[in-house]
Scaffold this active site. Structure first.
Site: not given
Length: 494
Positions: A168, A207, A211
């Protein structure tokens, strides 16, 4: 006996027609060149199934690609109605049903003939990571439900998976650098790679997780934090780490649980809430998250009354307790919780909840760190009634912006190691180049490297001058033929 005038004229016209026709044929065959027609567009669909909501993105790129990577643009963004798919534990089938509205929009946009060759992927992020830890069978049921819906469509469904936090963060890094033209850009009629050293870092906060991703100025010593990409013929080595339970919603929950542990009574004074604010919370709801590791109270059925005190200094103190700064034990290349991180370097883009919080506080204009600190603390000290009156219609998150703002400062400064000198390098932004910043575009860019390129179609064509000459000779040929026919039909014999 010699030829008559009629026969001589007829033969002359026929000869002229033959010569002119042969000239046209020679021009077509000899002077013709091949031109490349524009390549067809390819399409791809990515669902971003976050902890609080799901979004669908349709991307497109020319089929011929550049150095084995597509030049991708966003064709559609659609927010799925309802909350994140991880919330459908009691009715997994509804998680799949919720996707149908946006899926219908995507199918209407993409040409029907290309549906079967359009790759479609759903990536679930930190919300589903947490659910998988808490109840793996519920997570599997939800993924199976969304897979059934997407698999029954006419699209080329590539799967529904829980995306690793590392991926991600890394894909978000690809997205922002691509949008800003740091990986490839169009200049003087061709696609070129910019000079090295212009890459930016990515700061993402959802939430449930947050990162950080960037290219450090030193070698990456911990291989578990390194991701490599090959894009547009160049190789990139990126540092990235995802902190689960450090997303906005989970931090707010952990913060309240920490205050509950200090106060055994059913009344908690919350320094991050504005003075005069009061709410009632079911105690059991605070302990549902796998991010909570403290002892569960005996009586979970009671309700908790929370009173705001509006004390920013005390708020920062309880926020700092969420981090384990002592675990680094003096290590230089360490952020918190014992996680390796090289020193931050270069420009950074902060988006998602970083942006939403600072946008609300009007702090997205590269204000100095001192101004940011003073603004957040002043906001925290405002009475709740004044805050409510100042921001009508924003009641849902209004009480949380004080805590969110101070948490972001703590994370960036004490956690990631930004300083007053490097603070101006952070830009808080939701979009760049009219495209949403997030992991989905980076994922699609990387995916295009696995999809075979298609060479542009070739077509025979002539230059303008040759085309004009050919038209002239065609006209002359027709005139000569028509003249010969007229002579044969209408010229009387002597």
């Amino acid at each position: 006996m010699g030829l008559s005038w009629k026969e001589r004229v007829f033969m002359a016209l026929l000869g002229a027609a033959t010569i002119s026709g042969l000239t046209v044929l020679i021009l077509i065959l000899v002077q013709a060149t091949y031109v490349l027609l524009p390549a067809d567009n390819k399409f791809g669909i990515v669902f971003d199934a976050g902890s609080s909501h799901t979004s669908l993105f349709v991307y497109q790129w020319p089929a011929d690609k550049e150095n084995n990577t597509g030049v991708v643009s966003q064709a559609l963004a659609c927010q799925v109605e309802g909350s994140g798919i991880s919330s459908y534990t009691s009715d997994p089938a509804q998680a799949g049903e919720s996707l149908k509205g946006c899926l219908k929009e995507a199918l209407a946009l993409i040409p029907k003939a290309q549906h079967q060759e359009t790759p479609t992927f759903l990536g679930a992020t930190a919300g589903m990571r947490l659910l998988s830890q808490k109840n793996s069978s519920q997570a599997r049921d939800i993924l199976a439900a969304v897979s059934r819906v997407l698999g029954q469509s006419t699209l080329d469904f590539w799967g529904a998976e829980i995306l690793a936090g590392k991926d991600e963060g890394a894909f978000a890094w690809v997205t922002i650098n691509y949008i800003l033209g740091m990986l490839i850009k169009y200049s003087s009629g061709e696609w070129i790679q910019p000079a090295e050293g212009t890459l930016v870092g990515a700061l993402d906060m959802g939430g449930a997780s947050t990162q950080i991703s960037f290219v450090p100025g030193v070698p990456i010593l911990d291989q578990s934090t390194q991701v490599t990409f090959r894009l547009y013929g160049a190789n990139y080595s990126v540092y990235t780490h995802s902190y689960l339970c450090y997303g906005r919603d989970q931090v707010l929950n952990r913060l309240l649980v920490g205050l509950v542990q200090r106060s055994p009574q059913a009344l908690v004074h919350h320094p991050c809430y504005h003075s005069g604010y009061q709410t009632t919370v079911p105690l059991a709801s605070l302990y549902e998250s796998p991010c909570i590791h403290t002892m569960v109270p005996m009586n979970l059925t009671q309700n908790l009354t929370v009173l705001g005190t509006g004390n920013p200094e005390a708020c920062v103190a309880v926020i700092q307790e969420l981090f384990n700064f002592s675990s680094c034990k003096g290590q230089r290349d360490c952020a918190f919780d014992g996680i390796y991180q090289p020193p931050v370097q270069g420009q950074f883009y902060a988006f998602s909840n970083f942006y939403y919080t600072f946008s609300f506080l009007n702090l997205t204009s590269r204000q100095p760190l001192g101004t940011v600190n003073a603004t957040i603390r002043e906001f925290c000290q405002r009475p709740w009634k004044l805050v409510e009156a100042s921001y009508p219609g924003q009641e849902r998150w209004l009480q949380d912006y004080c805590a969110s703002g101070l948490y972001i400062l703590t994370l960036l400064l004490q956690g990631y190691g930004f300083s007053e000198d490097t603070w101006p390098n952070i830009k808080f932004q939701k979009q760049a180049g009219d495209m949403d910043i997030g992991w989905t575009l980076g994922y699609m860019l990387n995916l295009t490297g696995m999809i075979p390129a298609e060479a542009p179609a070739q077509w025979r064509a002539q230059s303008y001058g040759i085309w004009v000459a050919a038209v002239v000779f065609v006209v002359l040929t027709l005139v000569a033929i028509l003249g010969a026919v007229a002579v044969q039909l209408f010229w009387r014999q002597d």
